[in-house]
Write an enzyme that holds these catalytic residues in place. Structure first.
Site, PDB file in Angstrom:
ATOM      1  N   LYS A   1       1.430  -0.839   0.197  1.00 18.05           N
ATOM      2  CA  LYS A   1       0.385  -0.407  -0.220  1.00 18.05           C
ATOM      3  C   LYS A   1       0.970   0.944   0.160  1.00 18.05           C
ATOM      4  O   LYS A   1       0.335   2.378  -0.669  1.00 18.05           O
ATOM      5  CB  LYS A   1      -1.181  -0.044   1.222  1.00 18.05           C
ATOM      6  CG  LYS A   1      -0.261   0.549   3.004  1.00 18.05           C
ATOM      7  CD  LYS A   1      -0.851   0.602   3.891  1.00 18.05           C
ATOM      8  CE  LYS A   1      -1.064   0.562   5.015  1.00 18.05           C
ATOM      9  NZ  LYS A   1      -0.056   2.027   4.999  1.00 18.05           N
ATOM     10  N   THR A   2       1.932   1.745   0.895  1.00 17.36           N
ATOM     11  CA  THR A   2       2.481   2.175   0.989  1.00 17.36           C
ATOM     12  C   THR A   2       3.408   2.343  -0.897  1.00 17.36           C
ATOM     13  O   THR A   2       3.815   3.904  -0.770  1.00 17.36           O
ATOM     14  CB  THR A   2       4.020   2.287   1.855  1.00 17.36           C
ATOM     15  OG1 THR A   2       3.253   2.562   3.480  1.00 17.36           O
ATOM     16  CG2 THR A   2       4.883   3.466   1.885  1.00 17.36           C
TER      17      THR A   2
ATOM     18  N   GLU B   1      -4.049   4.903   5.516  1.00 22.36           N
ATOM     19  CA  GLU B   1      -4.190   4.624   7.027  1.00 22.36           C
ATOM     20  C   GLU B   1      -5.428   4.635   7.600  1.00 22.36           C
ATOM     21  O   GLU B   1      -6.245   5.318   8.389  1.00 22.36           O
ATOM     22  CB  GLU B   1      -4.107   4.366   8.084  1.00 22.36           C
ATOM     23  CG  GLU B   1      -2.012   3.335   8.236  1.00 22.36           C
ATOM     24  CD  GLU B   1      -1.890   2.129   7.918  1.00 22.36           C
ATOM     25  OE1 GLU B   1      -3.071   1.532   8.522  1.00 22.36           O
ATOM     26  OE2 GLU B   1      -0.828   1.100   7.781  1.00 22.36           O
TER      27      GLU B   1
ATOM     28  N   GLN C   1      -7.933  -4.130   9.715  1.00 27.54           N
ATOM     29  CA  GLN C   1      -6.764  -4.067  10.048  1.00 27.54           C
ATOM     30  C   GLN C   1      -7.354  -2.816  11.340  1.00 27.54           C
ATOM     31  O   GLN C   1      -6.583  -1.559  11.458  1.00 27.54           O
ATOM     32  CB  GLN C   1      -5.368  -3.586   9.707  1.00 27.54           C
ATOM     33  CG  GLN C   1      -4.954  -5.066   9.227  1.00 27.54           C
ATOM     34  CD  GLN C   1      -3.289  -4.287   8.091  1.00 27.54           C
ATOM     35  OE1 GLN C   1      -2.992  -4.521   8.771  1.00 27.54           O
ATOM     36  NE2 GLN C   1      -3.299  -4.546   6.795  1.00 27.54           N
TER      37      GLN C   1
ATOM     38  N   ARG D   1       1.616  -9.717  11.083  1.00 26.61           N
ATOM     39  CA  ARG D   1       2.902  -8.439  11.096  1.00 26.61           C
ATOM     40  C   ARG D   1       4.347  -9.968  10.778  1.00 26.61           C
ATOM     41  O   ARG D   1       5.866  -9.978  10.456  1.00 26.61           O
ATOM     42  CB  ARG D   1       2.766  -8.920  12.205  1.00 26.61           C
ATOM     43  CG  ARG D   1       2.295  -7.464  13.054  1.00 26.61           C
ATOM     44  CD  ARG D   1       2.652  -6.734  12.112  1.00 26.61           C
ATOM     45  NE  ARG D   1       1.369  -6.967  11.219  1.00 26.61           N
ATOM     46  CZ  ARG D   1       0.660  -6.500  10.385  1.00 26.61           C
ATOM     47  NH1 ARG D   1       1.599  -4.790   9.456  1.00 26.61           N
ATOM     48  NH2 ARG D   1      -0.291  -6.207   9.070  1.00 26.61           N
TER      49      ARG D   1
END
Length: 682
Positions: A34-35, A213, A243, A589
């Protein structure tokens, strides 16, 4: 150039990054890049000629902002103007610097942190627990409730009292020209709400808005974004409803679930290819999150190998659990694995006690993420208070903190007298000391204290002159003037405190070397925006809560405490779907290896408690268990359905009703409750 910018993206990422006008929701699964996508979109917009100054990108942490700046700016080196890319709160700070005068406030305000806020509240009222008052006031502000509105809405005596404290707290902030973190968003919203012309101008200034986010936004942030979109619909948000884990602090999942309904003609793009975890890890993460009904629906698709099986540790108690984890970590480190690639997560912070004890015995170097922050240490807060007074003589809160640090014989009674005089005369404590004659001041605090205070204030004034001449020389002059560092010479922890002071002064010097055009006031505002993850080091095994792990990844991951009551937390006020989203975040994670651990009993809150293993272990398909939860409904909010009589409608709500679901459906403005067996999905 624009095509080459997109060349490293997959097809879904390309579509998202090259989207230009209109609202866009990028539903980005964990580890789906996403980043990379949002930063590439930023570079792409600039590469096709869009003015960089018209683009605003908002994030939640300084760490995320810096990473995105680095990535995006490396792709757009040819641009002479850089777009604004910062946290929500940094944007609020910059906006207030220009426009806080709209609220009849001066723009040399100082930001207070959480600890400052609690101290102020405690000085107003010592009866009610400060943490409770601070939390309620934060909720009021993020719900855009004034003290008067809070008082009007209060029904219980406790909340009437809190609303009264809220009013006094707001008056204190205003009188001392202070703003708290919530004000950095609330005050800009108020300004835009009351000044329609400025609202229109600001919206025209930022024609393209991107938000990272988005699932973590609250009501106030959503309202602020709506104001910024007054003149256009060019808003791109990226996030993951699976999330959304900050409901307890005001984040509302409805912002992302309802985005397409709030902003017209929204394009929704799903990023489902995961580049972080093995197929095995993703398979069990998908199985777990499918038990949630309140979600838009997506499935992580692996791009790596299948990977090792997930290990599940069963232990009698927390000591056995810790021993097993320590043994595994020792083996990993002996094989050459770097400690920075290993982490242990827990849902409840209290579980760290046995881990810390075990790690110390096993001589495993660890860092507890979320412990006391550097800027919350008392000696550092004292220095910050000194510097605040140098930039704002009306800051009574800071002057009271440092007036006897290092000790100069000024006691609480003297401080209270000065505080009372300040309130009566509406003149700051600093200005009372500075403007009063020695006799006038002696009448308030006594002759000896008057002399001491006069010297103290004169020293501050001298330092103010020094900093105007040289910011570097000022730091040396500060120590020479107050012997602050030397005051810790004979304390048991004096060495550690002095090391902290040295680190702080070193950071300030570096800050001014890197930013010679900025002032002390800018430095104070900058450090007030520091966040937990900004201080992570790479030299130890990381130990943290699942909330603190958001946005991070580790090759070798351990999750402990998978017992009912610990993870998930159950009972009044708990949200099982948010708990399950926390489980999903925790599992995703992990990059290569994952170990989950549960025990039969824990020593907790003074007694040993017998526990049942977490339902998440069976829901994720890792063990067989008797706890089963109905999987996600075939119908979700937003689905189009058809009814034989009522025609086409859109699902507004889905609720379990035996073997099927009761759907609330909007048929052209008329809402009806219909069982799922009577409709079919379009």
């Amino acid at each position: 150039m624009s095509e080459s910018i997109l060349s490293s993206l997959n097809e879904s990422q390309k579509v998202a990054a090259s989207h230009i006008d209109g609202s866009l929701l990028i539903l980005a699964g964990a580890g789906s890049g996403k980043t990379k996508t949002i930063t590439t979109r930023l570079a792409y917009l600039i590469s096709i000629g869009i003015d960089p100054s018209s683009i605003l990108t908002l994030t939640f942490t300084n760490k995320a902002a810096k990473e995105m700046q680095h990535r995006a700016f490396s792709m757009i080196k040819s641009s002479s103007t850089m777009p604004l890319l910062c946290t929500f709160h940094k944007f609020g700070l910059l906006f207030l610097k220009f426009h806080i005068t709209q609220l009849n406030r001066k723009n040399n305000f100082i930001i207070i942190d959480t600890d400052d806020k609690k101290r102020i509240l405690k000085s107003i009222d010592k009866e009610i627990t400060t943490a409770v008052v601070a939390s309620e006031i934060s909720k009021y502000k993020n719900s855009i409730l004034s003290p008067a509105e809070a008082k009007s809405a209060a029904q219980l005596k406790l909340y009437v009292q809190i609303a009264d404290i809220y009013e006094k707290y707001e008056n204190y902030l205003h009188e001392n020209n202070l703003v708290d973190f919530d004000d950095l968003l609330l005050l800009p919203y108020k300004i835009l709400e009351q000044n329609k012309t400025l609202c229109e101008q600001t919206s025209q200034q930022y024609r393209y808005i991107m938000v990272d986010e988005y699932q973590d936004t609250n009501e106030l942030q959503y309202r602020l974004l709506k104001k910024l979109c007054t003149s256009h619909n060019n808003i791109c948000v990226v996030g993951d409803d699976d999330q959304s884990i900050y409901g307890w602090r005001g984040a509302t999942i409805k912002n992302i679930l309802n985005f397409a309904e709030i902003f017209d003609n929204t394009t929704v793009i799903k990023l489902e290819h995961n580049y972080r975890s093995t197929d095995t890890i993703l398979e069990h993460a998908n199985q777990l999150i499918e038990h949630n009904r309140d979600r838009m629906g997506k499935k992580l698709i692996g791009t790596k190998t299948k990977g090792n099986s997930i290990k599940v540790y069963e232990s009698q108690d927390e000591n056995e659990e810790t021993r097993k984890i320590c043994e595994d970590i020792h083996k990993l480190i002996q094989k050459g694995v770097s400690p920075k690639d290993i982490a242990i997560l827990f849902r409840v912070n209290a579980l760290s006690r046995s881990l810390e004890e075990g790690f110390n015995k096993a001589r495993i170097h660890y860092q507890l993420v979320g412990g006391m922050k550097f800027y919350e240490r008392s000696e550092i807060k004292d220095l910050i208070a000194y510097f605040r007074v140098l930039t704002n003589k009306n800051d009574n809160f800071s002057i009271k903190r440092i007036i006897n640090k290092p000790k100069r014989g000024i006691g609480k009674t003297t401080i209270d007298k000065l505080d009372e005089k300040s309130t009566q005369s509406e003149i700051s404590i600093f200005n009372i000391i500075n403007s009063s004659t020695p006799d006038e001041l002696s009448a308030i605090v006594g002759k000896k204290n008057a002399r001491t205070l006069k010297v103290f204030v004169a020293s501050i004034m001298d330092l103010e002159d020094t900093i105007a001449e040289s910011k570097m020389r000022f730091l040396d002059s500060f120590e020479d003037t107050f012997d602050f560092r030397a005051s810790f010479d004979n304390l048991p922890d004096g060495y550690e405190r002095q090391a902290n002071i040295d680190e702080f002064f070193g950071y300030i010097r570096d800050y001014f070397i890197q930013n010679p055009h900025l002032e002390l006031e800018d430095f104070l505002n900058e450090i007030a925006l520091e966040s937990e993850q900004d201080s992570l080091t790479n030299e130890a095994v990381s130990m943290m809560s699942i909330h603190a792990s958001k946005g991070l990844e580790y090759k070798h991951l351990f999750i402990i405490g998978l017992e009912e009551g610990f993870f998930p937390i159950i009972g009044d006020g708990s949200d099982i779907e948010e708990e399950r989203r926390l489980g999903y975040v925790a599992i995703t994670r992990a990059m290569d290896e994952l170990t989950l651990s549960f025990v039969h009993s824990r020593f907790y809150k003074g007694k040993r408690t017998q526990l049942l293993k977490s339902r998440f272990l069976s829901e994720s398909g890792l063990i067989k268990g008797c706890l089963t939860i109905q999987k996600q409904s075939g119908y979700k909010k937003g689905d189009l359905v058809n009814h034989k009589i009522f025609g086409m409608g859109r699902v507004q709500k889905s609720v379990n009703a035996g073997k099927e679901y009761k759907l609330t459906i909007n048929f052209g403005g008329t809402h009806r409750d219909i069982l799922s067996s009577f409709v079919e999905k379009i």
